[in-house]
Write a protein that holds these residues in place. Structure first.
Motif, PDB file in Angstrom:
ATOM      1  N   ALA A 153      32.980  15.192  -5.633  1.00  0.00           N
ATOM      2  CA  ALA A 153      31.761  14.511  -6.089  1.00  0.00           C
ATOM      3  C   ALA A 153      32.040  13.041  -6.369  1.00  0.00           C
ATOM      4  CB  ALA A 153      31.209  15.192  -7.334  1.00  0.00           C
ATOM      5  N   LYS A 154      33.216  12.752  -6.900  1.00  0.00           N
ATOM      6  CA  LYS A 154      33.568  11.357  -7.160  1.00  0.00           C
ATOM      7  C   LYS A 154      33.802  10.605  -5.849  1.00  0.00           C
ATOM      8  CE  LYS A 154      35.999   9.964 -10.780  1.00  0.00           C
ATOM      9  NZ  LYS A 154      37.130   9.744 -11.699  1.00  0.00           N
ATOM     10  N   ARG A 155      34.453  11.261  -4.885  1.00  0.00           N
ATOM     11  CA  ARG A 155      34.738  10.610  -3.605  1.00  0.00           C
ATOM     12  C   ARG A 155      33.466  10.274  -2.836  1.00  0.00           C
ATOM     13  NH1 ARG A 155      37.911  13.547   1.226  1.00  0.00           N
ATOM     14  NH2 ARG A 155      39.233  14.194  -0.493  1.00  0.00           N
ATOM     15  N   PHE A 156      32.467  11.162  -2.898  1.00  0.00           N
ATOM     16  CA  PHE A 156      31.247  10.958  -2.120  1.00  0.00           C
ATOM     17  C   PHE A 156      30.113  10.354  -2.941  1.00  0.00           C
ATOM     18  CE2 PHE A 156      33.210  14.658   0.177  1.00  0.00           C
ATOM     19  CZ  PHE A 156      33.701  13.887   1.205  1.00  0.00           C
ATOM     20  N   LYS A 157      30.441   9.790  -4.095  1.00  0.00           N
ATOM     21  CA  LYS A 157      29.428   9.148  -4.935  1.00  0.00           C
ATOM     22  C   LYS A 157      28.736   8.049  -4.130  1.00  0.00           C
ATOM     23  CE  LYS A 157      31.125   6.434  -7.906  1.00  0.00           C
ATOM     24  NZ  LYS A 157      31.790   5.810  -9.040  1.00  0.00           N
ATOM     25  N   GLY A 158      27.424   8.050  -4.129  1.00  0.00           N
ATOM     26  CA  GLY A 158      26.670   7.031  -3.408  1.00  0.00           C
ATOM     27  C   GLY A 158      26.450   7.359  -1.943  1.00  0.00           C
ATOM     28  N   ARG A 159      26.959   8.477  -1.465  1.00  0.00           N
ATOM     29  CA  ARG A 159      26.772   8.870  -0.076  1.00  0.00           C
ATOM     30  C   ARG A 159      25.619   9.871  -0.009  1.00  0.00           C
ATOM     31  NH1 ARG A 159      30.532   8.472   4.196  1.00  0.00           N
ATOM     32  NH2 ARG A 159      29.899   9.772   5.940  1.00  0.00           N
ATOM     33  N   ALA A 160      24.729   9.689   0.930  1.00  0.00           N
ATOM     34  CA  ALA A 160      23.503  10.495   0.987  1.00  0.00           C
ATOM     35  C   ALA A 160      23.627  11.713   1.882  1.00  0.00           C
ATOM     36  CB  ALA A 160      22.358   9.622   1.470  1.00  0.00           C
ATOM     37  N   GLY A 161      24.813  12.211   2.106  1.00  0.00           N
ATOM     38  CA  GLY A 161      24.996  13.379   2.958  1.00  0.00           C
ATOM     39  C   GLY A 161      26.014  13.080   4.025  1.00  0.00           C
ATOM     40  N   GLY A 162      26.272  14.049   4.879  1.00  0.00           N
ATOM     41  CA  GLY A 162      27.256  13.867   5.940  1.00  0.00           C
ATOM     42  C   GLY A 162      28.663  13.798   5.386  1.00  0.00           C
ATOM     43  N   TYR A 163      29.050  14.799   4.609  1.00  0.00           N
ATOM     44  CA  TYR A 163      30.359  14.776   3.959  1.00  0.00           C
ATOM     45  C   TYR A 163      31.458  15.320   4.853  1.00  0.00           C
ATOM     46  CZ  TYR A 163      26.958  14.797   0.172  1.00  0.00           C
ATOM     47  OH  TYR A 163      25.879  14.537  -0.620  1.00  0.00           O
ATOM     48  N   THR A 164      31.094  15.966   5.960  1.00  0.00           N
ATOM     49  CA  THR A 164      32.093  16.562   6.841  1.00  0.00           C
ATOM     50  C   THR A 164      32.009  15.957   8.233  1.00  0.00           C
ATOM     51  OG1 THR A 164      30.576  18.353   7.412  1.00  0.00           O
ATOM     52  CG2 THR A 164      32.123  18.770   5.623  1.00  0.00           C
ATOM     53  N   ARG A 165      33.099  16.124   8.956  1.00  0.00           N
ATOM     54  CA  ARG A 165      33.200  15.638  10.338  1.00  0.00           C
ATOM     55  C   ARG A 165      33.804  16.752  11.168  1.00  0.00           C
ATOM     56  NH1 ARG A 165      37.276  11.815   9.541  1.00  0.00           N
ATOM     57  NH2 ARG A 165      35.697  10.267   9.094  1.00  0.00           N
ATOM     58  N   ILE A 166      33.279  16.960  12.371  1.00  0.00           N
ATOM     59  CA  ILE A 166      33.812  17.959  13.291  1.00  0.00           C
ATOM     60  C   ILE A 166      34.440  17.221  14.465  1.00  0.00           C
ATOM     61  CG2 ILE A 166      33.245  19.846  14.859  1.00  0.00           C
ATOM     62  CD1 ILE A 166      31.039  20.652  12.927  1.00  0.00           C
ATOM     63  N   ILE A 167      35.706  17.523  14.719  1.00  0.00           N
ATOM     64  CA  ILE A 167      36.446  16.916  15.832  1.00  0.00           C
ATOM     65  C   ILE A 167      36.775  18.032  16.818  1.00  0.00           C
ATOM     66  CG2 ILE A 167      38.512  15.642  16.503  1.00  0.00           C
ATOM     67  CD1 ILE A 167      38.611  14.680  13.539  1.00  0.00           C
ATOM     68  N   LYS A 168      36.249  17.929  18.017  1.00  0.00           N
ATOM     69  CA  LYS A 168      36.460  18.976  19.017  1.00  0.00           C
ATOM     70  C   LYS A 168      37.855  18.845  19.626  1.00  0.00           C
ATOM     71  CE  LYS A 168      31.641  19.484  19.779  1.00  0.00           C
ATOM     72  NZ  LYS A 168      30.691  20.233  20.534  1.00  0.00           N
ATOM     73  N   LEU A 169      38.515  19.990  19.804  1.00  0.00           N
ATOM     74  CA  LEU A 169      39.895  20.000  20.273  1.00  0.00           C
ATOM     75  C   LEU A 169      40.057  20.485  21.703  1.00  0.00           C
ATOM     76  CD1 LEU A 169      41.643  21.516  17.143  1.00  0.00           C
ATOM     77  CD2 LEU A 169      41.619  19.146  17.872  1.00  0.00           C
ATOM     78  N   GLY A 170      39.141  21.300  22.185  1.00  0.00           N
ATOM     79  CA  GLY A 170      39.305  21.884  23.504  1.00  0.00           C
ATOM     80  C   GLY A 170      39.452  23.387  23.375  1.00  0.00           C
ATOM     81  N   PRO A 171      39.702  24.062  24.481  1.00  0.00           N
ATOM     82  CA  PRO A 171      39.732  25.520  24.451  1.00  0.00           C
ATOM     83  C   PRO A 171      41.013  26.080  23.825  1.00  0.00           C
ATOM     84  CG  PRO A 171      40.118  24.718  26.659  1.00  0.00           C
ATOM     85  CD  PRO A 171      39.792  23.524  25.831  1.00  0.00           C
ATOM     86  N   ARG A 172      40.870  27.256  23.183  1.00  0.00           N
ATOM     87  CA  ARG A 172      42.015  27.966  22.634  1.00  0.00           C
ATOM     88  C   ARG A 172      42.741  28.657  23.778  1.00  0.00           C
ATOM     89  NH1 ARG A 172      40.523  31.364  17.581  1.00  0.00           N
ATOM     90  NH2 ARG A 172      39.199  32.456  19.053  1.00  0.00           N
ATOM     91  N   ARG A 173      44.050  28.733  23.664  1.00  0.00           N
ATOM     92  CA  ARG A 173      44.838  29.220  24.774  1.00  0.00           C
ATOM     93  C   ARG A 173      44.586  30.695  25.100  1.00  0.00           C
ATOM     94  NH1 ARG A 173      51.270  28.357  25.695  1.00  0.00           N
ATOM     95  NH2 ARG A 173      51.349  29.442  27.675  1.00  0.00           N
ATOM     96  N   GLY A 174      44.423  31.524  24.106  1.00  0.00           N
ATOM     97  CA  GLY A 174      44.319  32.957  24.357  1.00  0.00           C
ATOM     98  C   GLY A 174      43.000  33.397  24.979  1.00  0.00           C
ATOM     99  N   ASP A 175      41.883  32.928  24.425  1.00  0.00           N
ATOM    100  CA  ASP A 175      40.592  33.422  24.884  1.00  0.00           C
ATOM    101  C   ASP A 175      39.638  32.325  25.331  1.00  0.00           C
ATOM    102  OD1 ASP A 175      40.110  32.294  22.447  1.00  0.00           O
ATOM    103  OD2 ASP A 175      39.118  34.033  21.568  1.00  0.00           O
ATOM    104  N   ASN A 176      40.119  31.108  25.420  1.00  0.00           N
ATOM    105  CA  ASN A 176      39.335  29.980  25.919  1.00  0.00           C
ATOM    106  C   ASN A 176      38.169  29.622  25.003  1.00  0.00           C
ATOM    107  OD1 ASN A 176      39.416  28.012  27.921  1.00  0.00           O
ATOM    108  ND2 ASN A 176      37.750  28.967  29.065  1.00  0.00           N
ATOM    109  N   ALA A 177      38.239  30.019  23.730  1.00  0.00           N
ATOM    110  CA  ALA A 177      37.177  29.676  22.784  1.00  0.00           C
ATOM    111  C   ALA A 177      37.267  28.195  22.427  1.00  0.00           C
ATOM    112  CB  ALA A 177      37.308  30.517  21.519  1.00  0.00           C
ATOM    113  N   PRO A 178      36.142  27.486  22.371  1.00  0.00           N
ATOM    114  CA  PRO A 178      36.197  26.064  22.008  1.00  0.00           C
ATOM    115  C   PRO A 178      36.617  25.892  20.548  1.00  0.00           C
ATOM    116  CG  PRO A 178      33.938  26.787  22.276  1.00  0.00           C
ATOM    117  CD  PRO A 178      34.798  27.933  22.684  1.00  0.00           C
ATOM    118  N   MET A 179      37.643  25.097  20.306  1.00  0.00           N
ATOM    119  CA  MET A 179      38.204  24.909  18.967  1.00  0.00           C
ATOM    120  C   MET A 179      37.839  23.529  18.441  1.00  0.00           C
ATOM    121  SD  MET A 179      39.640  27.728  18.329  1.00  0.00           S
ATOM    122  CE  MET A 179      40.654  27.423  16.913  1.00  0.00           C
ATOM    123  N   ALA A 180      37.866  23.405  17.113  1.00  0.00           N
ATOM    124  CA  ALA A 180      37.514  22.131  16.477  1.00  0.00           C
ATOM    125  C   ALA A 180      38.185  22.044  15.116  1.00  0.00           C
ATOM    126  CB  ALA A 180      36.001  22.016  16.315  1.00  0.00           C
TER     127      ALA A 180
END
Length: 162
Positions: free
Chosen positions: A115-142
């Motif tokens: 709460a202290k870190r995001f003080k004054g921020r109106a949302g969007g506290y997370t970020r998703i970074i796409k990594l590509g497919p997982r080796r075993g089942d080709n599931a998209p990872m992030a």
């Protein structure tokens, strides 16, 4: 048709899906960056950002020391903490360097650190970074992580993982 039915089901029943999202949220709060599938990360973002918003709505009451709060503010903070604690477990265990484990109060971390870190921020506290497919089942990872600077322990984990 699924008109007005928000949220993904992941081919799980309600209790299993809720448990999965609770555990993912607890791990995200504990480690501040986790690797999961792309769809789970997108659903986790909704849950995690709502919890942080509950802490943010208190304003400075969220991270003010308990002895400096009025009785009214203590009651507001306790009610918000109980709402957050109803979704994530109270404690999480982090393995430090050298193999020693450290118990972390996750609810306090949401209220004091995040709460202290995001003080004054109106949302969007997370970020998703796409990594590509997982080796075993080709599931998209992030990666899903909190925006802004990482805590020193989380930076050490990221450096060790890479």
């Amino acid at each position: 048709m699924r008109h007005k039915n928000a949220g993904r089901k992941f081919d799980r029943n309600t209790s299993h899906r809720r448990a999965m999202l609770r555990n993912l949220t607890a791990n995200l709060v504990l480690h501040e960056r986790i690797e999961t599938t792309d769809t789970k990360a997108k659903e986790l973002r909704r849950v995690a950002e709502r919890l942080i918003t509950k802490a943010m709505r208190l304003g400075e009451v969220a991270y003010t020391p308990q002895d400096k709060l009025s009785a009214d503010d203590k009651a507001k903070r306790l009610a918000a903490q109980r709402l957050v604690a109803s979704w994530i477990p109270r404690f999480g265990v982090r393995i430090e360097k050298g193999g020693e484990s450290k118990q972390v109060d996750l609810v306090e971390k949401v209220f004091v650190e995040l709460a202290k870190r995001f003080k004054g921020r109106a949302g969007g506290y997370t970020r998703i970074i796409k990594l590509g497919p997982r080796r075993g089942d080709n599931a998209p990872m992030a990666y899903i992580e909190f925006v802004g600077e990482l805590a020193p322990a989380a930076e050490a984990e990221v450096a060790a993982a890479e």
